[in-house]
Design a protein around this motif. Sequence first.
Motif, PDB file in Angstrom:
ATOM      1  N   GLY A   1      -2.631   9.770 -10.533  1.00  0.00           N
ATOM      2  CA  GLY A   1      -1.944   9.093 -11.636  1.00  0.00           C
ATOM      3  C   GLY A   1      -1.440   7.709 -11.292  1.00  0.00           C
ATOM      4  N   LEU A   2      -0.836   7.070 -12.300  1.00  0.00           N
ATOM      5  CA  LEU A   2      -0.282   5.730 -12.164  1.00  0.00           C
ATOM      6  C   LEU A   2       1.241   5.789 -12.190  1.00  0.00           C
ATOM      7  N   LEU A   3       1.858   4.951 -11.377  1.00  0.00           N
ATOM      8  CA  LEU A   3       3.318   4.869 -11.320  1.00  0.00           C
ATOM      9  C   LEU A   3       3.719   3.401 -11.349  1.00  0.00           C
ATOM     10  N   VAL A   4       4.474   3.012 -12.374  1.00  0.00           N
ATOM     11  CA  VAL A   4       4.983   1.653 -12.463  1.00  0.00           C
ATOM     12  C   VAL A   4       6.286   1.567 -11.664  1.00  0.00           C
ATOM     13  N   ILE A   5       6.381   0.577 -10.787  1.00  0.00           N
ATOM     14  CA  ILE A   5       7.607   0.367 -10.010  1.00  0.00           C
ATOM     15  C   ILE A   5       8.022  -1.092 -10.159  1.00  0.00           C
ATOM     16  N   ALA A   6       9.264  -1.299 -10.542  1.00  0.00           N
ATOM     17  CA  ALA A   6       9.786  -2.632 -10.816  1.00  0.00           C
ATOM     18  C   ALA A   6      10.693  -3.087  -9.676  1.00  0.00           C
ATOM     19  N   PRO A   7      10.979  -4.378  -9.583  1.00  0.00           N
ATOM     20  CA  PRO A   7      11.872  -4.887  -8.540  1.00  0.00           C
ATOM     21  C   PRO A   7      13.196  -4.130  -8.499  1.00  0.00           C
ATOM     22  N   GLY A   8      13.572  -3.704  -7.298  1.00  0.00           N
ATOM     23  CA  GLY A   8      14.831  -3.001  -7.094  1.00  0.00           C
ATOM     24  C   GLY A   8      14.743  -1.499  -7.240  1.00  0.00           C
ATOM     25  N   GLU A   9      13.674  -0.978  -7.870  1.00  0.00           N
ATOM     26  CA  GLU A   9      13.545   0.461  -8.087  1.00  0.00           C
ATOM     27  C   GLU A   9      13.071   1.174  -6.824  1.00  0.00           C
ATOM     28  N   ARG A  10      13.347   2.493  -6.784  1.00  0.00           N
ATOM     29  CA  ARG A  10      12.811   3.363  -5.730  1.00  0.00           C
ATOM     30  C   ARG A  10      12.335   4.673  -6.357  1.00  0.00           C
ATOM     31  N   TYR A  11      11.252   5.199  -5.797  1.00  0.00           N
ATOM     32  CA  TYR A  11      10.722   6.500  -6.214  1.00  0.00           C
ATOM     33  C   TYR A  11      10.371   7.312  -4.979  1.00  0.00           C
ATOM     34  N   ASP A  12      10.661   8.617  -5.034  1.00  0.00           N
ATOM     35  CA  ASP A  12      10.220   9.552  -4.001  1.00  0.00           C
ATOM     36  C   ASP A  12       9.062  10.369  -4.547  1.00  0.00           C
ATOM     37  N   ILE A  13       7.994  10.451  -3.755  1.00  0.00           N
ATOM     38  CA  ILE A  13       6.825  11.254  -4.095  1.00  0.00           C
ATOM     39  C   ILE A  13       6.664  12.330  -3.028  1.00  0.00           C
ATOM     40  N   GLU A  14       6.386  13.570  -3.440  1.00  0.00           N
ATOM     41  CA  GLU A  14       6.219  14.655  -2.473  1.00  0.00           C
ATOM     42  C   GLU A  14       4.924  15.411  -2.751  1.00  0.00           C
TER      43      GLU A  14
ATOM     44  N   ILE B   1     -10.752   5.735   8.792  1.00  0.00           N
ATOM     45  CA  ILE B   1     -10.318   5.005   7.594  1.00  0.00           C
ATOM     46  C   ILE B   1     -11.356   3.957   7.212  1.00  0.00           C
ATOM     47  N   THR B   2     -11.892   3.248   8.190  1.00  0.00           N
ATOM     48  CA  THR B   2     -12.901   2.216   7.935  1.00  0.00           C
ATOM     49  C   THR B   2     -14.115   2.799   7.229  1.00  0.00           C
ATOM     50  N   SER B   3     -14.515   3.986   7.645  1.00  0.00           N
ATOM     51  CA  SER B   3     -15.681   4.623   7.019  1.00  0.00           C
ATOM     52  C   SER B   3     -15.403   5.032   5.579  1.00  0.00           C
ATOM     53  N   TYR B   4     -14.114   5.143   5.230  1.00  0.00           N
ATOM     54  CA  TYR B   4     -13.713   5.566   3.884  1.00  0.00           C
ATOM     55  C   TYR B   4     -13.336   4.378   3.011  1.00  0.00           C
ATOM     56  N   GLN B   5     -13.335   3.170   3.592  1.00  0.00           N
ATOM     57  CA  GLN B   5     -12.782   1.984   2.946  1.00  0.00           C
ATOM     58  C   GLN B   5     -13.398   1.714   1.573  1.00  0.00           C
ATOM     59  N   ALA B   6     -14.691   1.881   1.440  1.00  0.00           N
ATOM     60  CA  ALA B   6     -15.357   1.575   0.173  1.00  0.00           C
ATOM     61  C   ALA B   6     -14.818   2.426  -0.974  1.00  0.00           C
ATOM     62  N   GLN B   7     -14.384   3.639  -0.670  1.00  0.00           N
ATOM     63  CA  GLN B   7     -13.879   4.529  -1.714  1.00  0.00           C
ATOM     64  C   GLN B   7     -12.478   4.146  -2.173  1.00  0.00           C
ATOM     65  N   MET B   8     -11.799   3.282  -1.415  1.00  0.00           N
ATOM     66  CA  MET B   8     -10.447   2.886  -1.772  1.00  0.00           C
ATOM     67  C   MET B   8     -10.399   1.563  -2.528  1.00  0.00           C
ATOM     68  N   THR B   9     -11.543   0.959  -2.813  1.00  0.00           N
ATOM     69  CA  THR B   9     -11.537  -0.371  -3.423  1.00  0.00           C
ATOM     70  C   THR B   9     -11.384  -0.330  -4.935  1.00  0.00           C
ATOM     71  N   SER B  10     -11.840   0.734  -5.581  1.00  0.00           N
ATOM     72  CA  SER B  10     -11.787   0.781  -7.041  1.00  0.00           C
ATOM     73  C   SER B  10     -10.799   1.836  -7.507  1.00  0.00           C
ATOM     74  N   ILE B  11     -10.298   1.612  -8.713  1.00  0.00           N
ATOM     75  CA  ILE B  11      -9.360   2.544  -9.328  1.00  0.00           C
ATOM     76  C   ILE B  11      -9.969   3.007 -10.644  1.00  0.00           C
ATOM     77  N   PRO B  12      -9.967   4.298 -10.934  1.00  0.00           N
ATOM     78  CA  PRO B  12     -10.586   4.802 -12.162  1.00  0.00           C
ATOM     79  C   PRO B  12     -10.115   4.053 -13.407  1.00  0.00           C
ATOM     80  N   SER B  13     -11.048   3.649 -14.237  1.00  0.00           N
ATOM     81  CA  SER B  13     -10.716   2.870 -15.434  1.00  0.00           C
ATOM     82  C   SER B  13     -10.825   3.733 -16.680  1.00  0.00           C
ATOM     83  N   ASP B  14     -10.089   4.834 -16.685  1.00  0.00           N
ATOM     84  CA  ASP B  14     -10.149   5.743 -17.833  1.00  0.00           C
ATOM     85  C   ASP B  14      -8.963   5.534 -18.778  1.00  0.00           C
ATOM     86  N   HIS B  15      -8.300   4.374 -18.610  1.00  0.00           N
ATOM     87  CA  HIS B  15      -7.219   3.974 -19.510  1.00  0.00           C
ATOM     88  C   HIS B  15      -6.063   4.975 -19.509  1.00  0.00           C
ATOM     89  N   GLN B  16      -5.851   5.636 -18.397  1.00  0.00           N
ATOM     90  CA  GLN B  16      -4.728   6.560 -18.331  1.00  0.00           C
ATOM     91  C   GLN B  16      -3.411   5.804 -18.368  1.00  0.00           C
TER      92      GLN B  16
END
Length: 547
Positions: free
Chosen positions: A312-325, A370-385
């Motif tokens: 998913g997507l998470l918007v974070i603004a200046p000064g904010e903090r979020y914990d993800i688990e 990580i280097t071998s996986y790098q190509a998979q980290m370049t794009s983000i799904p564009s399904d307008h979520q």
Amino acid sequence: MNRLWLYLSSTTTKTSLSLTYLLMILLIAGCSSTAQPTTTPPNSSTSNAQHEEHSMSMDHIGTTASAPEGSTTERPAKITTLPSIIQNNQINLVAQTSYLEIEKGKYLPVWTFNNSVPGPQLEVTEGDTVTIHLKNQLKVPIALHVHGVVLPNEMDGVPGMTQDAIQPGASFTYTFKANQAGTYWYHSHQDSLNQIGKGLYGSFIVKKKQDTVSSDHTLVIDEWSDPHTTVPESESNTLAINSNMGAYNLYTVNGRSGDLIEPIVVHQGDRVRLRLVHAGNMTQTLYIHSDAYRVTATDGHDINRPQTLSNGLLVIAPGERYDIEFTADTTGIQWIGMVGDSSFAQSVRIPIVIEPKGSKRTLTEITKKITSYQAQMTSIPSDHQQPLDLTTYGQPTTSEFGLKSVFDREYTLDLDMGVIDGKMSYTINQEAYPQVSQLKVQTGDAVKITLINESKNEDHPMHLHGHSFEVLSKNGQALSGSPIWKDTINVRPGDTYVIAFRADNPGMWMVHCHELHHASMGMMTDVIYEDYQTKYHPDPEAGNISE
């Protein structure tokens, strides 16, 4: 204001900026440094001398921007170290200059706490009495604000309001009790646009006395301006960026960008917490590449029974903090990426490597994976979520306030921009600080504030000092999920939020936008307890700049 300089020196501007916005930038650059008039006499709880000094502290608003110091490819004699972790309630910090290797072979002049950017992570346990001894070895005055922690007013670190700025060569000791477990951060509150922009910040973690998480990591994101780096590219993804007033062209995680970003390495079976802290000035959207995670806290407050999310997507603004688990169920690589079409956004990819239980692979071996996986980290799904909406997330439970609660004081803050005394300003109720009307309260009051963003294309992350507040509604709709308590709330263009807090911490407290260009150009006011009498009297020679 030096981060505005790139706008004036560059021939490339963001296509998303409105003509009004560009005219504002040009007006700011041409403004003189004439002081704004002071406000009407303050109430009896604030001395005339203090009020005048606090007003004078904003005279730098609208002054001509200077060029930021550029990076160098020559290795300097002094380079920052990696941030340390101080697990102690007696803390020594030293503000000093250094150089940060922000990209491989590129060194940026910075201001640091203990020669690192971010500064050391300060870890204490809930209930601890914390003492921070801060020594200033810079050539300018500084101050320290622990953002989000409910402090005594005299420890809030706002020059001209709660203390004089700490002079070069001098020291100051902050003492307070850390009562609320959660993710916080500390930063300079003297000329904060420039001083945070140069690196004077770090994370402040208050740990629970009992915690089931076995792997805990902090990620501080930031943006930088470097005139020796390519000018900013246009961002077509408006989820990621709605303005770039500072013309930022380097995005970092824990002071590193691109291949230098340190991976998070955990082991199968670990219960993992990621603490996200935003120290910059641009609203960012992060893509969380994980099959099953929960957003468990925001601004140091737990979310009641948060639902499991996936990729998913998470918007974070200046000064904010979020914990993800999440639980590291399967081995492999997950990641967090910044959303945006520019190379600057795409340079922020945070690998999360889940190793087999008991694995002892070297960092070199992990980096190769990580280097071998790098190509998979370049794009983000564009399904307008759509990004996570906190007002509908988690499960309802009892809370202190509601829209039908009886309030002792009610205020409305219209957030916008305009020309005040011949200067382009960011305004609250068509006024710019220090002319903005103060919010008056008495100890024990229930206070309701309605925040309305009238700006066309700019976020206003509003931060309240000295208190946490409950979010009651968004755009007229009451929260349908967990009660949400925060100290910083991002009011996006056209949005209206109703928030409430209990006036239970007497003092004089700032309310301001944490897009610090906006605050330094007028978008701030004060919460004043009418039954509080300060003992602090500002020194007019201290050079206090409260924002």
